[in-house]
Write a protein that holds these residues in place. Structure first.
Motif, short mmCIF file in Angstrom:
data_model
loop_
_atom_site.label_atom_id
_atom_site.label_comp_id
_atom_site.label_asym_id
_atom_site.label_seq_id
_atom_site.Cartn_x
_atom_site.Cartn_y
_atom_site.Cartn_z
N ARG A 26 -3.01 -53.77 34.81
CA ARG A 26 -2.27 -53.12 35.90
C ARG A 26 -2.37 -53.92 37.20
NH1 ARG A 26 -3.91 -46.83 35.70
NH2 ARG A 26 -2.32 -46.74 37.34
N LYS A 27 -3.51 -54.58 37.42
CA LYS A 27 -3.66 -55.40 38.63
C LYS A 27 -2.77 -56.65 38.57
CE LYS A 27 -6.72 -53.60 41.50
NZ LYS A 27 -6.41 -53.39 42.93
N ILE A 28 -2.79 -57.33 37.41
CA ILE A 28 -1.98 -58.55 37.27
C ILE A 28 -0.50 -58.23 37.39
CG2 ILE A 28 -1.31 -60.38 35.67
CD1 ILE A 28 -4.15 -60.44 34.65
N LEU A 29 -0.05 -57.18 36.70
CA LEU A 29 1.36 -56.80 36.76
C LEU A 29 1.76 -56.36 38.16
CD1 LEU A 29 1.79 -54.83 33.40
CD2 LEU A 29 2.52 -57.15 33.91
N SER A 30 0.86 -55.71 38.87
CA SER A 30 1.19 -55.25 40.23
C SER A 30 1.38 -56.44 41.17
CB SER A 30 0.11 -54.32 40.75
OG SER A 30 -1.12 -55.01 40.89
N TYR A 31 0.52 -57.46 41.05
CA TYR A 31 0.68 -58.61 41.93
C TYR A 31 1.88 -59.46 41.52
CZ TYR A 31 -3.63 -57.74 44.46
OH TYR A 31 -4.58 -57.18 45.27
N ILE A 32 2.24 -59.47 40.25
CA ILE A 32 3.48 -60.14 39.84
C ILE A 32 4.67 -59.46 40.49
CG2 ILE A 32 5.01 -60.51 37.85
CD1 ILE A 32 2.56 -61.06 36.17
N PHE A 197 8.42 -58.76 22.46
CA PHE A 197 8.69 -58.29 21.10
C PHE A 197 8.29 -56.82 20.92
CE2 PHE A 197 7.40 -62.82 20.83
CZ PHE A 197 8.64 -63.34 20.53
N ASP A 198 8.31 -56.05 21.99
CA ASP A 198 7.93 -54.63 21.89
C ASP A 198 9.14 -53.79 21.49
OD1 ASP A 198 9.16 -55.21 24.30
OD2 ASP A 198 8.13 -53.62 25.38
N LEU A 199 9.74 -54.15 20.37
CA LEU A 199 10.96 -53.49 19.94
C LEU A 199 10.69 -52.09 19.37
CD1 LEU A 199 12.47 -56.63 18.25
CD2 LEU A 199 13.41 -55.50 20.24
N ILE A 200 9.50 -51.84 18.87
CA ILE A 200 9.24 -50.53 18.28
C ILE A 200 8.98 -49.48 19.36
CG2 ILE A 200 8.26 -51.66 16.27
CD1 ILE A 200 5.54 -50.55 17.11
N GLU A 201 8.64 -49.93 20.58
CA GLU A 201 8.48 -48.98 21.68
C GLU A 201 9.77 -48.89 22.49
OE1 GLU A 201 5.02 -49.87 23.93
OE2 GLU A 201 3.71 -49.92 22.18
N GLY A 202 10.30 -50.03 22.90
CA GLY A 202 11.62 -50.12 23.52
C GLY A 202 11.92 -49.02 24.53
N GLU A 203 11.20 -49.02 25.67
CA GLU A 203 11.38 -47.94 26.64
C GLU A 203 12.83 -47.80 27.12
OE1 GLU A 203 9.07 -50.23 26.89
OE2 GLU A 203 7.10 -49.26 26.86
N SER A 204 13.55 -48.90 27.20
CA SER A 204 14.91 -48.84 27.74
C SER A 204 15.90 -48.20 26.78
CB SER A 204 15.38 -50.24 28.12
OG SER A 204 15.34 -51.10 27.00
N CYS A 260 -5.22 -62.93 29.68
CA CYS A 260 -4.37 -63.00 30.87
C CYS A 260 -2.98 -63.55 30.53
CB CYS A 260 -5.03 -63.85 31.95
SG CYS A 260 -6.53 -63.13 32.65
N LEU A 261 -2.91 -64.46 29.56
CA LEU A 261 -1.62 -65.01 29.16
C LEU A 261 -0.75 -63.94 28.50
CD1 LEU A 261 0.09 -67.59 28.96
CD2 LEU A 261 -0.98 -68.06 26.75
N ILE A 262 -1.35 -63.10 27.66
CA ILE A 262 -0.60 -62.00 27.03
C ILE A 262 -0.09 -61.03 28.09
CG2 ILE A 262 -0.84 -60.00 25.51
CD1 ILE A 262 -2.78 -61.66 23.81
N ILE A 263 -0.91 -60.73 29.10
CA ILE A 263 -0.48 -59.84 30.17
C ILE A 263 0.60 -60.50 31.01
CG2 ILE A 263 -1.26 -58.63 32.24
CD1 ILE A 263 -4.02 -58.42 30.91
N TRP A 264 0.43 -61.78 31.29
CA TRP A 264 1.38 -62.51 32.12
C TRP A 264 2.76 -62.58 31.45
CZ3 TRP A 264 2.67 -68.13 31.70
CH2 TRP A 264 3.45 -68.57 32.77
N VAL A 265 2.78 -62.77 30.14
CA VAL A 265 4.04 -62.80 29.40
C VAL A 265 4.77 -61.47 29.56
CG1 VAL A 265 5.02 -62.82 27.07
CG2 VAL A 265 3.41 -64.59 27.75
N ARG A 266 4.01 -60.36 29.56
CA ARG A 266 4.65 -59.06 29.74
C ARG A 266 5.30 -58.93 31.10
NH1 ARG A 266 1.77 -53.03 29.79
NH2 ARG A 266 3.70 -51.91 30.23
N GLY A 267 4.74 -59.58 32.11
CA GLY A 267 5.27 -59.43 33.45
C GLY A 267 6.48 -60.27 33.76
N ILE A 268 6.77 -61.29 32.94
CA ILE A 268 7.83 -62.23 33.33
C ILE A 268 8.99 -62.31 32.34
CG2 ILE A 268 6.22 -63.67 34.61
CD1 ILE A 268 6.28 -65.64 32.26
N LEU A 269 8.81 -61.82 31.10
CA LEU A 269 9.86 -61.99 30.09
C LEU A 269 10.55 -60.68 29.77
CD1 LEU A 269 8.22 -64.45 27.52
CD2 LEU A 269 9.87 -64.96 29.31
N PRO A 270 11.87 -60.72 29.58
CA PRO A 270 12.58 -59.51 29.13
C PRO A 270 12.46 -59.33 27.62
CG PRO A 270 14.14 -61.29 29.43
CD PRO A 270 12.80 -61.84 29.83
#
Length: 306
Positions: A26-32, A197-204, A260-270
């Motif tokens: 949550r901290k990394i995503l917030s600063y991104i 690749f979070d297709l099974i959750e797919g919030e949108s 941190c790389l896994i979290i960072w990927v979540r913050g920058i990629l669609p």
């Protein structure tokens, strides 16, 4: 009794680590996203994960005329995530089994079923669509994952993770087979259902996907299992391609880098398109992995002849 106490301490440490991993994410995503993130509870928000856990666990739990499978599936997810951690040599090499790689592949293959049951028993269109996506995704990428692991098993000539430490004293596999490292990291993102690749959750499009009907303590179990898998796969990635000893500073630094790389990927990629993922798994990644598999096999045969 000593083994039981060791495993109990390890389980408690893993659960505490998951709590602070959620805070780190949550901290990394917030600063991104140019904001502060959790910073109110206790000192700079350090107690925020425990506050969220207390809130979720104290919520009222009720269910209608559901099967027992509705409750057992999250418990099974949590149990399988914990079982995989017995491969980690906590304090002593208790479970440094000779076939630990096969054991990991077995648990990863079985972990599909609880999520499938969660989506099916929820009796909701969004959850069922999420489970259908999960099944087709797992069929597509687990072939690639098996051949990736098999390629590394050819190099070490063993079924045990301990041999990765012995075979990487002189040269690290990340330098020797760097493209396989990238594909293995991509496969881990698919296995963990993480962005992109979070297709099974797919919030949108699926609101929350397979876990849409879950709340309170059952949602906590699903949440804990996902983040325990993130930590475990980061450890495996570190071990297989960097070969640092479990308790060394290098191991911990590379381990934190992967998290941190896994979290960072979540913050920058669609999120990737579903058909694009299928095409990537069945044509591009599979072909490259098969070529590397044949190359490493013949390379090993030539070295043995020499």
């Amino acid at each position: 009794m000593w083994i039981f106490i060791n495993l109990l301490i390890m389980m408690i440490m893993i659960l505490i680590s998951v709590a602070f991993l959620t805070l780190l994410e949550r901290k990394i995503l917030s600063y991104i996203q140019d904001r502060k993130g959790p910073n109110k509870i206790l000192f700079i928000g350090l107690f925020q994960p425990f506050s969220d856990a207390l809130k979720l666990l104290s919520k009222e739990w009720y269910f209608f005329n559901y099967s027992n499978l509705f409750i057992l599936s999250p418990m099974l997810m949590f149990l399988m995530s914990l079982i995989m951690w017995i491969l980690y040599p906590w304090i002593y090499l208790i479970y440094s089994m000779n076939y630990s790689i096969l054991f990991m592949l077995l648990i990863l293959g079985l972990s599909v079923y609880p999520i499938l049951f969660v989506g099916w028993i929820s009796n909701c269109n969004y959850a069922i669509m999420g489970s259908m996506r999960l099944v087709s995704t797992m069929i597509s990428f687990e072939i690639n994952l098996f051949f990736l692991v098999f390629s590394l098993m050819i190099l070490i000539e063993s079924f045990s993770f301990i041999e990765f430490l012995n075979y990487q004293n002189m040269i690290k596999f990340i330098l020797l087979i760097y493209p396989l490292y990238l594909m293995f990291f991509t496969s881990i993102l698919i296995e963990l259902n993480r962005t992109p690749f979070d297709l099974i959750e797919g919030e949108s499009e699926l609101v929350s996907g397979f876990n849409i009907e879950y709340y309170s303590s059952m949602f906590v179990l699903i949440f804990l299992s996902e983040y325990m898998n993130i930590m475990f796969m980061s450890m495996i990635l570190n071990l297989m391609f960097f070969g640092f000893f479990y308790w060394s500073i290098k191991f911990l630094l590379v381990y934190l880098f992967h998290i941190c790389l896994i979290i960072w990927v979540r913050g920058i990629l669609p999120r990737i398109r579903y058909d694009k993922l299928m095409y990537m798994c069945w044509t591009e990644m599979l072909m490259v992995v098969m070529i590397y598999l044949m190359y490493l096999y013949y390379l090993k045969e030539i070295i043995n002849l020499i």
